[in-house]
Design an enzyme around this catalytic site. Structure first.
Site, PDB file in Angstrom:
ATOM      1  N   GLY A 346     -29.956  12.490 -35.166  1.00  0.00           N
ATOM      2  CA  GLY A 346     -28.955  12.249 -36.216  1.00  0.00           C
ATOM      3  C   GLY A 346     -27.949  13.386 -36.333  1.00  0.00           C
ATOM      4  CD  GLU A 369      -3.866  16.402 -15.411  1.00  0.00           C
ATOM      5  OE1 GLU A 369      -3.879  16.712 -14.216  1.00  0.00           O
ATOM      6  OE2 GLU A 369      -3.658  17.209 -16.335  1.00  0.00           O
TER       7      GLU A 369
HETATM    8  N1  CAA Z   1       0.579  14.711  -2.454  1.00  0.00           N
HETATM    9  C1  CAA Z   1       1.751  14.461  -1.819  1.00  0.00           C
HETATM   10  N2  CAA Z   1       2.162  13.193  -1.526  1.00  0.00           N
HETATM   11  C2  CAA Z   1       1.360  12.177  -1.892  1.00  0.00           C
HETATM   12  C3  CAA Z   1       0.133  12.371  -2.545  1.00  0.00           C
HETATM   13  C4  CAA Z   1      -0.249  13.711  -2.816  1.00  0.00           C
HETATM   14  N3  CAA Z   1      -1.411  13.971  -3.442  1.00  0.00           N
HETATM   15  N4  CAA Z   1      -0.437  11.172  -2.796  1.00  0.00           N
HETATM   16  C5  CAA Z   1       0.387  10.247  -2.303  1.00  0.00           C
HETATM   17  N5  CAA Z   1       1.481  10.850  -1.747  1.00  0.00           N
HETATM   18  C6  CAA Z   1       2.597  10.208  -1.057  1.00  0.00           C
HETATM   19  C7  CAA Z   1       2.053   9.292   0.050  1.00  0.00           C
HETATM   20  O1  CAA Z   1       1.850  10.009   1.248  1.00  0.00           O
HETATM   21  C8  CAA Z   1       3.166   8.282   0.185  1.00  0.00           C
HETATM   22  O2  CAA Z   1       4.208   8.853   0.969  1.00  0.00           O
HETATM   23  P1  CAA Z   1       5.080   7.990   2.002  1.00  0.00           P
HETATM   24  O3  CAA Z   1       5.917   7.075   1.220  1.00  0.00           O
HETATM   25  O4  CAA Z   1       5.866   9.033   2.733  1.00  0.00           O
HETATM   26  O5  CAA Z   1       4.083   7.272   2.883  1.00  0.00           O
HETATM   27  C9  CAA Z   1       3.686   8.132  -1.230  1.00  0.00           C
HETATM   28  O6  CAA Z   1       3.268   9.311  -1.941  1.00  0.00           O
HETATM   29  C10 CAA Z   1       3.151   6.904  -1.925  1.00  0.00           C
HETATM   30  O7  CAA Z   1       1.737   6.958  -1.909  1.00  0.00           O
HETATM   31  P2  CAA Z   1       0.833   5.671  -2.181  1.00  0.00           P
HETATM   32  O8  CAA Z   1       1.271   4.557  -1.264  1.00  0.00           O
HETATM   33  O9  CAA Z   1      -0.579   6.102  -2.121  1.00  0.00           O
HETATM   34  O10 CAA Z   1       1.271   5.299  -3.686  1.00  0.00           O
HETATM   35  P3  CAA Z   1       0.739   4.204  -4.701  1.00  0.00           P
HETATM   36  O11 CAA Z   1       1.882   3.653  -5.440  1.00  0.00           O
HETATM   37  O12 CAA Z   1      -0.186   3.240  -4.001  1.00  0.00           O
HETATM   38  O13 CAA Z   1      -0.078   5.081  -5.785  1.00  0.00           O
HETATM   39  C11 CAA Z   1      -1.922   6.228  -6.766  1.00  0.00           C
HETATM   40  C12 CAA Z   1      -1.138   5.862  -5.491  1.00  0.00           C
HETATM   41  C13 CAA Z   1      -3.007   7.154  -6.269  1.00  0.00           C
HETATM   42  C14 CAA Z   1      -2.552   5.028  -7.425  1.00  0.00           C
HETATM   43  C15 CAA Z   1      -0.982   6.998  -7.761  1.00  0.00           C
HETATM   44  O14 CAA Z   1      -0.048   6.119  -8.323  1.00  0.00           O
HETATM   45  C16 CAA Z   1      -1.736   7.681  -8.882  1.00  0.00           C
HETATM   46  O15 CAA Z   1      -2.275   8.785  -8.713  1.00  0.00           O
HETATM   47  N6  CAA Z   1      -1.769   7.055 -10.095  1.00  0.00           N
HETATM   48  C17 CAA Z   1      -2.315   7.719 -11.280  1.00  0.00           C
HETATM   49  C18 CAA Z   1      -1.225   8.426 -12.036  1.00  0.00           C
HETATM   50  C19 CAA Z   1      -1.765   9.474 -12.973  1.00  0.00           C
HETATM   51  O16 CAA Z   1      -2.666  10.236 -12.646  1.00  0.00           O
HETATM   52  N7  CAA Z   1      -1.179   9.566 -14.150  1.00  0.00           N
HETATM   53  C20 CAA Z   1      -1.525  10.575 -15.093  1.00  0.00           C
HETATM   54  C21 CAA Z   1      -0.294  11.140 -15.696  1.00  0.00           C
HETATM   55  S1  CAA Z   1      -0.370  12.784 -16.299  1.00  0.00           S
HETATM   56  C22 CAA Z   1      -1.413  12.828 -17.599  1.00  0.00           C
HETATM   57  O17 CAA Z   1      -2.205  11.977 -17.784  1.00  0.00           O
HETATM   58  C23 CAA Z   1      -1.483  14.051 -18.478  1.00  0.00           C
HETATM   59  C24 CAA Z   1      -0.387  14.313 -19.407  1.00  0.00           C
HETATM   60  O18 CAA Z   1      -0.570  14.843 -20.434  1.00  0.00           O
HETATM   61  C25 CAA Z   1       0.961  14.171 -19.099  1.00  0.00           C
END
Ligand code: CAA
Length: 392
Positions: A346, A369
């Site tokens: 509790g 993130e």
């Molecule tokens: N570093 C550098 N480049 C990267 C990368 C990385 N880690 N990850 C992907 N890329 C590049 C890829 O190589 C690709 O490049 P090309 O076009 O040259 O091939 C391009 O980015 C696109 O990559 P994807 O095809 O993988 O992209 P996607 O649209 O399928 O998305 C995803 C991938 C992993 C889902 C991404 O959208 C993602 O991480 N989403 C989550 C977003 C997120 O974490 N948001 C949180 C916001 S911040 C927060 O929450 C805190 C706050 O207080 C602000």
């Protein structure tokens, strides 16, 4: 892989631990109850060199290694996730991003002041219709002479209400999908930067400053572009590679805090004529918690160590290892917090004990993130590889 900390890392760990326990933890309950971020701690973190982190000394940084920086996040996470969250956004998503992508002029202008806490940073990626699908963001950037005009909405922006500088992601052409995204350095006193507190009361991180930001025909000079036009998505993802490591370390800190509180409690609490820690079911829970924390710690420290090797040009990108660390550390910390509340009975259900706050806070780390689902996508894509490039 080296499994022990070197003397400079040990002394920073001690400094961060002392600060967290003496100056952060005592304020955490009140900050959680009032929802007011203890802003004076920003200045203190600046004085202690925590905000200067891994930034190079020529830009006011402390030039520390990533593992040291990770240890700071772990210790802050032990005490208060709202304070640790501040550092992940200000130090990792903003300062390190400018350090990686900024021009000389941008680094000179912003990094020294970010390193002391004279100015505060926020990272504006998330939107009402673009959270996990960050490449689908709707905020627009329209070139007009020597200026870009930004229009759109950003939500859940940590530090948004108190920040002096924002990294804003916007698209010049939605048809280009992620290749149309640009990153801008926006000073928040620019006309058209409108902010308000997020509506509702959050489950956890109640002392964090979460803002809803509207960009209303906000004009920025071309020189505020971070990287090149169209680099924005890669910039956002690379910043998240830094930020996610801080979140992973913060989760580790929460899990450790839950274990420490539980060990203390099961040693003192007596039932059926003995310490509850002498019951095997309680012992099994403590043993599993401790084992999972050690496994998470290895993943987190490995990702940090690889980041150090990467910055020395001796390793490949650490995206996979960072996501593994965030995924595993947050998942086991959710379990640790849930079990800690249960072990406290509790009392754990009341904010009389900090495990109640940790139980609420940790859900945030599993979401922001990049949710656990997103981390699994990142890991799996890195393992399986792009079609035609498997095994490379
Ligand atoms: N570093 C550098 N480049 C990267 C990368 C990385 N880690 N990850 C992907 N890329 C590049 C890829 O190589 C690709 O490049 P090309 O076009 O040259 O091939 C391009 O980015 C696109 O990559 P994807 O095809 O993988 O992209 P996607 O649209 O399928 O998305 C995803 C991938 C992993 C889902 C991404 O959208 C993602 O991480 N989403 C989550 C977003 C997120 O974490 N948001 C949180 C916001 S911040 C927060 O929450 C805190 C706050 O207080 C602000």
């Amino acid at each position: 892989m080296r499994l022990s900390l070197i003397p400079s890392q040990l002394s920073l760990q001690t400094l961060a631990r002392t600060f967290s326990r003496d100056e952060v933890a005592p304020l955490a309950r009140e900050a959680d109850e009032t929802g007011i971020f203890p802003l004076h701690l920003v200045k203190r973190m600046g004085e202690l060199g925590f905000l200067a982190g891994t930034i190079a000394p020529e830009y006011g940084g402390a030039g520390m290694d990533y593992l040291s920086y990770t240890l700071i996040s772990e210790e802050l996470g032990w005490a208060d996730s709202s304070v640790r969250g501040f550092l992940a956004v200000h130090g990792s998503l903003v300062s390190l991003c400018i350090n990686d992508w900024g021009t000389e002029a941008q680094k000179q202008r912003y990094l020294p002041r970010l390193a002391t806490g004279e100015i505060i940073g926020c990272y504006c990626l998330t939107e009402p219709n673009a959270g996990s699908d960050a490449g689908n963001l709707e905020t627009t950037a329209t070139l007009d002479g020597d200026e870009y005009i930004l229009n759109g909405e950003k939500i859940w922006i940590t530090n948004g209400g108190i920040a002096d500088l924002a990294i804003v992601f916007a698209t010049t052409d939605r048809a280009k999908k992620h290749k149309g995204i640009c990153a801008f350095l926006v000073e928040t006193n620019t006309p058209g930067f409108v902010r308000e507190k997020m509506p509702g009361k959050e489950l956890g991180h109640r002392a964090s400053d979460h803002a809803h930001i509207s960009l209303q025909s906000l004009r920025v000079p071309k020189s505020s572009l971070l990287g090149q036009e169209g680099d924005g998505f890669k910039i956002a993802m690379s910043a998240l590679d830094h930020g996610r490591l801080g979140v992973a370390a913060g989760a580790l800190g929460i899990a450790q805090a839950c274990l420490d509180a539980s060990v203390d409690f099961v040693r003192k609490r007596r039932a059926f004529g003995q310490r509850i820690g002498d019951f095997q079911m309680i012992q099994a829970t403590i043993a599993d918690m401790a084992t999972e924390i050690e496994a998470a710690r290895l993943l987190v420290y490995k990702a940090a160590t690889m980041k150090d090797a990467l910055s020395a040009g001796k390793a490949l990108p650490t995206t996979r290892e960072t996501s593994m660390a965030k995924l595993y550390a947050t998942e086991i910390a959710v379990k640790a917090a849930s079990n800690a509340v249960l072990l406290h009975g509790g009392r754990g259900y009341s904010n009389e004990y900090p495990v109640e706050r940790h139980y609420r806070d940790i859900k945030g780390l599993q979401i922001y993130e990049g949710t656990s689902h997103i981390q699994r996508i990142v890991i799996a894509r890195d393992i399986i590889g792009k079609e035609g490039k498997e095994g490379i």
